[in-house]
Every structure is written in structure tokens, then in C-alpha cells.
Write an enzyme that holds these catalytic residues in place. Structure first.
Site, mmCIF file in Angstrom:
data_model
loop_
_atom_site.group_PDB
_atom_site.id
_atom_site.type_symbol
_atom_site.label_atom_id
_atom_site.label_comp_id
_atom_site.label_asym_id
_atom_site.label_seq_id
_atom_site.Cartn_x
_atom_site.Cartn_y
_atom_site.Cartn_z
ATOM 1 N N GLY A 1 0.834 -1.189 0.000
ATOM 2 C CA GLY A 1 0.000 0.000 0.000
ATOM 3 C C GLY A 1 0.874 1.247 0.000
ATOM 4 N N GLY B 1 0.243 -4.550 0.745
ATOM 5 C CA GLY B 1 -1.021 -4.454 0.028
ATOM 6 C C GLY B 1 -1.107 -5.380 -1.158
ATOM 7 N N GLU C 1 5.824 -5.379 7.609
ATOM 8 C CA GLU C 1 5.190 -4.323 8.407
ATOM 9 C C GLU C 1 5.832 -4.070 9.765
ATOM 10 O OE1 GLU C 1 2.445 -5.508 5.255
ATOM 11 O OE2 GLU C 1 3.604 -6.642 6.727
ATOM 12 N N ASP D 1 -1.210 -6.714 8.019
ATOM 13 C CA ASP D 1 -2.653 -6.573 7.835
ATOM 14 C C ASP D 1 -3.089 -7.252 6.532
ATOM 15 O OD1 ASP D 1 -1.327 -4.660 6.259
ATOM 16 O OD2 ASP D 1 -2.984 -3.241 6.379
#
Length: 464
Positions: free
Chosen positions: A79, A131, A154, A162
Site C-alpha cells: 500500500g 497491500g 510491516e 494486515d
């Protein structure tokens, strides 16, 4: 009546060409088109993809959806968190709210993919991180190539794995998911297949030919999703170019045993202690000593808060279904947007050139209390749930994994315990059951070498 797609309408500043859509007979292709940014996923792209997926879902002419990335380097590197961190640093609570909204959009898309009622195929050709993992790992068919570079990095930017990491990472074999989540270790090429991240492996040079071949498939109206996926599975095997020469599973044998031992603990401190013992023990093989040393160094670079929250996420996520995983991650992400480690981590690792060492708050594991960790998992009173786009299709375990992926340990165990066979015949039986699928032989050999022995009659016996 409220417009459930209002969030997905084009906004000022959206790039009209950051995602390209194409039709080839029954195939619908989605191409992420920001190659200079390694196809990093932003809101503009999400707002285009979701309506198209819903459109394809309703169309009788759309049989197969394939997602890939433009350029030679990346499927999707993650992302666009750099922009989120800048927004938070400049605008405080307003930036936090904007970031939370972005994650909500992203998780709705990922959940839509996880519950999509038509064949959805992801080409993991190049960097596949963050992402990009969300766009691919929930697909029933995930194709790795020699260019695949998979990771969930992350914890190194003050965040947590996530995009549904709560669901898919705890369900990898043994404690591989916990290891990948905490360390950000990457899986390259065929290693993504052996670890269960990918379901297939082919050379990148034949991807375009595969797309053309898939476009020729015609399904019967009464073929259900499982049947269609099995037809696609056999079609992909037509493009089998063999496994890379001399590249067996890396996370295997003694290393895999060490991973499962060190990362089965429920506190990061215990994991660190186990790694220190492996590093310092005179009984540890030199390979394991070196691995433990490097793993400790990697963990020492991560956000202590991220490490502890992520480990808790791995343990809780093993019990969450797909809907709960994305809903809970939505709330956890909002908490991280208010924590200084996110802005500090992204700024140090992704914004500053060259990258610098991040400043974590607190900067030790001891400084992160149990209550600090549990706070990330509390849903504050009045906080809204994520309004997902599909309902009634959620699951506790991927319903296609047994048919489409490589055999798991439990499948090998079933065959060993059900049939008194020699090692060679066990392997042949499982290869035959998978119709000669690429990677099965190597996977079964690795599992037998680690989890089985031979009795006095030459039959394979499972180690308890």
C-alpha cells in the site's frame, strides 16, 4: 437509499490509468499500472477495482478474473503508506482519519477477493508485499514465478501484517506464518510455492500464453466454483516448465524444526530466548546457529510494539474467520495510526533517502506492557464495524487449498497412517493423487524427511 458504492466513485486527483482493464473472451484482466512506484496500491486504484469486480461478478460473459502488475519488477510492492504517514505527520487527527478510511477501503477489496464467487487468479510476478499480498494471497489460485519476492515487512515500519494477514499467516504450516510475520523474511521464486503462499509455479515467460489459453476455456452452466477451479488447475499444469535447478525447499529439515520450535511460544521474549539458546548451544548445527544469530538481529531492528501486537494477532487470528479477520484488522490499523511508531517507521525506512534507523517508542520489549498490547485488540465503544461488501460466503479455512495447493503435512500424515507403504510408494501415491502436479514430489519428500521414519519392514511410520 444509501449508495453502498459511494466510497468507490472517482475523486479529484485520481489517475485514470493507474489500473488497466481488458477483456479476452471469458477472461477479464486487471493490471496494476504504476510501475515506477512498483505498482503500490492507493485509493484511486481501489476505487476502480471494486466496481469492476462487482460488475464481473454479475456478468455471464466474465468467467475468469486475472490480476497482475505492469513492468518487470513488481506485482504490487504494498500500500502507499508513505503518503499516509506524510498526511498524519502534517495533519494530525485529520490525517489519521484519512488513513483509517484508506485501510477500510483496502480491506473491503481484500475481503471481496477472499469471498469472490468466480475464479480469481493472481500472478505473483515480481515484488509482492503488504497491500500486494492482500490482492493475491486470498485468491484460490496464486501463481509464483522466478521473479516472485514475497514478504510482509510491516513490523519494520511500526505497523502489523494486515490485509488479512490475521487469517492466512496463522494457517501456513506449523509456525511459518509467525516467523514470516515477525521477521519480514522474504520468500523468493519457488519458495513461495513450497511455503503455501502460492498454489502454482511457472516461468514468467509463459504467463501471456497462459492467459490466452485460459481465455479459451468454456465452462458448463452447472459447473460450480470448485469444478471450474479444478479445470483451471489442470490447464495451468500444461505450462509446467519444471522447477528451478537445484533449488529445494529452503525452510525445511533442521531449519524448519528450529522455526517451529522457536516461534511456537506466545511471548516475544520467549521467542528471543529460544533463539539465543539455538545461537549459543554447542549442540546446534552451524547452519542453525547462523540462522538464529541473523534472526535475532532482524527482530532487534523491528518495532517492539509491532512485534508484540503481531504475535498476539497470529494467535488470535488462528480462530477468526475471514470477515472477523478484516474487521479486527480495521480497528487495529486505526490504533496504529495513532501510535508514533508508524510515522517514525515509515519515515525512516521509506521516506528518508537513504533509509535511516527508526526511533521506536518504546524502544525495548520490556517497555511494551501486556495492557499496551491488549489495547490494540479492544474495540472502543461507539467505533463502527467495517461494512463489508459480501456476506454469507466467509470461511474458517480456505475451502480450495486442499485441491489446489501442494500437500500439507496433515495430508501426508493421513496417507502414511492409512497405508503401510514404503517411502517411494508414499511419494508416488501422492504425486498420482495430484495428477503429477509440479512440486508435490519435493514437498512430500521434505515432509517425510522431517516427520517420518522407517520401521523394520521398510514401511514409513509417522513420528508423534
Amino acid at each position: 437509499m444509501p449508495d453502498m458504492y459511494a466510497d468507490f466513485k472517482e475523486q479529484p486527483g485520481d489517475d485514470p490509468d493507474d489500473v488497466l482493464f481488458n477483456t479476452l473472451y471469458g477472461v477479464r484482466t486487471i493490471q496494476l499500472n504504476r510501475p515506477k512506484k512498483y505498482n503500490a496500491l492507493n485509493g484511486s486504484m481501489i476505487r476502480k477495482i471494486i466496481p469492476r469486480l462487482k460488475e464481473y461478478q454479475k456478468s455471464a460473459l466474465a468467467s475468469i478474473i486475472i490480476i497482475g502488475g505492469a513492468g518487470p519488477k513488481a506485482f504490487c510492492a504494498g500500500g502507499d503508506v508513505s503518503q499516509l504517514a506524510k498526511d498524519i505527520a502534517e495533519n494530525g487527527e485529520t490525517g489519521q482519519a484519512t488513513s483509517k478510511s484508506y485501510f477500510g477501503l483496502e480491506y473491503k477489496l481484500d475481503h471481496l477477493i477472499a469471498t469472490y464467487p468466480k475464479p480469481y487468479i493472481a500472478y505473483l510476478d515480481g515484488i509482492t508485499m503488504g497491500g500486494g499480498v492482500g490482492l493475491s494471497v486470498h485468491a484460490p489460485i496464486r501463481i509464483a514465478t522466478e521473479n516472485t519476492n514475497f514478504a510482509m515487512p510491516e513490523t519494520g515500519i511500526g505497523f502489523f501484517p494486515d490485509v488479512g494477514g490475521s487469517f492466512f499467516l496463522p494457517r501456513l504450516e506449523g509456525f511459518l506464518g509467525t516467523y514470516l510475520a515477525l521477521t519480514s523474511e522474504s520468500l523468493k521464486g519457488v519458495q513461495a510455492l513450497y511455503a503455501g503462499v502460492a498454489t502454482h509455479y511457472i516461468d514468467s515467460s509463459v504467463l501471456s500464453n497462459l492467459t490466452a489459453r485460459l481465455a479459451e476455456l468454456v465452462f458448463k452452466d452447472y459447473d460450480n466454483l470448485h469444478t471450474r477451479l479444478r479445470i483451471i488447475d489442470r490447464t495451468i499444469e500444461e505450462f509446467n516448465t519444471g522447477l528451478p535447478h537445484n533449488e529445494p525447499p529452503h525452510l525445511a529439515g533442521n531449519l524448519r524444526l528450529a522455526i517451529d520450535y522457536c516461534f511456537h511460544y506466545d511471548t516475544v521474549e520467549q521467542i528471543v530466548s529460544a533463539l539465543e539458546k539455538e545461537r549459543d548451544s554447542p549442540k546446534s548445527p552451524s547452519q542453525i546457529k547462523e540462522w538464529a544469530k541473523k534472526t535475532l538481529e532482524k527482530l532487534g531492528e523491528k518495532s517492539p510494539t509491532s512485534l508484540k501486537v503481531t504475535l498476539r494477532q497470529m494467535r488470535l487470528g488462528a480462530r477468526w474467520n475471514t470477515a472477523e479477520a478484516f474487521n479486527r484488522e480495521y480497528h487495529i490499523a486505526a490504533k496504529f495510526m495513532r501510535h508514533p511508531d508508524f510515522v517514525n517507521g515509515v519515515s525512516a525506512r521509506l521516506i528518508h533517502k537513504p533509509a535511516t534507523k527508526a526511533r521506536w517508542e518504546p524502544d525495548t520489549l520490556e517497555g511494551v506492557s501486556n495492557d499496551d498490547v491488549e489495547n490494540f485488540f479492544r474495540i472502543d465503544e461507539g467505533e463502527e464495524s467495517l461494512d463489508l461488501l459480501t456476506h454469507g460466503l466467509d470461511y474458517d479455512r480456505n475451502p480450495f487449498e486442499r485441491d489446489l495447493g501442494l500437500p500439507r503435512e496433515e495430508h501426508v500424515e493421513e496417507v502414511v497412517k492409512a497405508k503401510a507403504l514404503g517411502r517411494r510408494r508414499i511419494i508416488e501415491t501422492m504425486v498420482e493423487a495430484k495428477e503429477g502436479k509440479i512440486g508435490v514430489k519435493e514437498q512430500v519428500e521434505e515432509v517425510l524427511g522431517r516427520r517420518a521414519g522407517i520401521d523394520g519392514e521398510g514401511k514409513v511410520v509417522w513420528k508423534s
